[in-house]
Design an enzyme around this catalytic site. Structure first.
Site, PDB file in Angstrom:
ATOM      1  N   GLY A 145     108.299 -89.269  43.233  1.00 29.15           N
ATOM      2  CA  GLY A 145     108.132 -89.090  41.789  1.00 29.15           C
ATOM      3  C   GLY A 145     108.231 -87.642  41.378  1.00 29.15           C
ATOM      4  O   GLY A 145     108.686 -86.799  42.146  1.00 29.15           O
ATOM      5  N   ASN A 146     107.852 -87.359  40.151  1.00 28.48           N
ATOM      6  CA  ASN A 146     107.894 -85.992  39.641  1.00 28.48           C
ATOM      7  C   ASN A 146     106.714 -85.777  38.699  1.00 28.48           C
ATOM      8  O   ASN A 146     105.943 -86.702  38.436  1.00 28.48           O
ATOM      9  CB  ASN A 146     109.238 -85.716  38.957  1.00 28.48           C
ATOM     10  CG  ASN A 146     109.482 -86.619  37.774  1.00 28.48           C
ATOM     11  OD1 ASN A 146     108.817 -86.513  36.751  1.00 28.48           O
ATOM     12  ND2 ASN A 146     110.419 -87.563  37.925  1.00 28.48           N
ATOM     13  N   ARG A 147     106.587 -84.556  38.201  1.00 29.32           N
ATOM     14  CA  ARG A 147     105.375 -84.182  37.470  1.00 29.32           C
ATOM     15  C   ARG A 147     105.457 -84.398  35.957  1.00 29.32           C
ATOM     16  O   ARG A 147     104.575 -83.953  35.224  1.00 29.32           O
ATOM     17  CB  ARG A 147     105.038 -82.720  37.766  1.00 29.32           C
ATOM     18  CG  ARG A 147     104.736 -82.481  39.246  1.00 29.32           C
ATOM     19  CD  ARG A 147     104.673 -81.011  39.566  1.00 29.32           C
ATOM     20  NE  ARG A 147     103.593 -80.342  38.860  1.00 29.32           N
ATOM     21  CZ  ARG A 147     102.359 -80.208  39.333  1.00 29.32           C
ATOM     22  NH1 ARG A 147     102.043 -80.694  40.500  1.00 29.32           N
ATOM     23  NH2 ARG A 147     101.449 -79.584  38.626  1.00 29.32           N
ATOM     24  N   SER A 148     106.464 -85.076  35.475  1.00 27.60           N
ATOM     25  CA  SER A 148     106.561 -85.283  34.023  1.00 27.60           C
ATOM     26  C   SER A 148     105.435 -86.188  33.518  1.00 27.60           C
ATOM     27  O   SER A 148     105.202 -87.264  34.063  1.00 27.60           O
ATOM     28  CB  SER A 148     107.915 -85.916  33.668  1.00 27.60           C
ATOM     29  OG  SER A 148     107.960 -86.164  32.280  1.00 27.60           O
ATOM     30  N   ALA A 175     112.260 -87.374  32.836  1.00 25.67           N
ATOM     31  CA  ALA A 175     112.642 -86.693  34.080  1.00 25.67           C
ATOM     32  C   ALA A 175     113.107 -87.783  35.045  1.00 25.67           C
ATOM     33  O   ALA A 175     112.314 -88.617  35.486  1.00 25.67           O
ATOM     34  CB  ALA A 175     111.463 -85.923  34.644  1.00 25.67           C
TER      35      ALA A 175
END
Ligand code: CTP
Ligand code: CA
Length: 224
Positions: free
Chosen positions: A33-36, A100
């Protein structure tokens, strides 16, 4: 207030916004995943709705609640987000890719939990590229439809940031690109944002800083 804009100047317009961050499954219990947080995309949905637009929000793993009065389609992976955007795009006047999107996903998704007893001291994941949703939406847009992308960049130097943005807007073929600087403590989880909006030629058409709702309205000013 600063974050309010001409009420109704998007009246009757259909606006499609993706927000949040995609998750790419590794096994039934894990993902890449990502930090959005989804806050800027949700603020755009709220701002567009309050200016009279009919808003559809394609929501990928939001950390905040979607605004009231907006149609919400929940997705998780990049491919689900792609399918939702493709399905809704034809009917809309404005498309905004604030999500994102994972650039890559695991080639295979394990059916059962990956066990370190079997993977040993080092684990190599093989990834494959996801579809470029924004580029495809831009390539398929009809006359009058406006396609907007975002670019989260970690470049500290403003000239270098702009150069990356200019290269990206021409690569994507979109009408506008919203550049924002992100870092370990900047951009994603914050309630504030600082952005530069470029047009298709790479010219600066707006700059905004402040609460994400206020920044959303400055982005929509460009659309109007
Ligand atoms: N985007 C997309 N589909 C992807 C990757 C990105 O639609 N597979 C969109 C994002 O939602 C954003 C824009 O493209 O609106 C730019 O994303 P960004 O990650 O900055 O650009 P990339 O082309 O992926 O380049 P890189 O990550 O290498 O900087
Ligand atoms: Ca990317």
């Amino acid at each position: 207030s600063e974050s309010d804009s001409a009420a109704g100047d998007l009246s009757g317009r259909r606006v499609l916004i993706s927000a949040g961050g995609t998750r790419e499954a590794l096994d039934p219990v894990r993902f890449l995943g990502n930090r959005s947080s989804g806050k800027q995309g949700v603020a755009l949905a709220e701002a567009a709705a309050s200016r009279g637009a009919r808003v559809t929000l394609v929501a990928a793993n939001l950390e905040v609640d979607p605004p009231a009065g907006v149609e919400v389609i929940r997705v998780s992976s990049a491919r689900e987000l792609n399918a939702a955007m493709q399905a809704a795009a034809g009917d809309t006047d404005v498309l905004i890719m604030a999500a994102a999107v994972a650039d890559y996903r695991p080639v295979t998704v394990a059916e059962g939990k990956i066990k370190k007893e079997h993977t040993g001291d080092r684990l190599t994941l093989e990834l494959v590229k996801n579809p470029d949703i924004l580029a495809a939406l831009a390539a398929a847009r009809r006359p009058g439809q406006i396609v907007i992308g975002f670019a989260a960049e970690t470049e500290a130097d403003t000239d270098a940031l702009l150069a990356l943005g200019r290269a990206k807007v021409s690569r994507k073929g979109c009408d506008f690109l919203v550049i924002n600087r992100v870092g370990w403590n900047e951009g994603f989880a914050s309630d504030d944002n600082t952005v530069i909006v470029l047009d298709a030629h790479g010219a600066i058409v707006n700059e905004a800083s402040g609460a994400k709702l206020s920044v959303a309205n400055r982005i929509l000013d460009v659309v109007v």
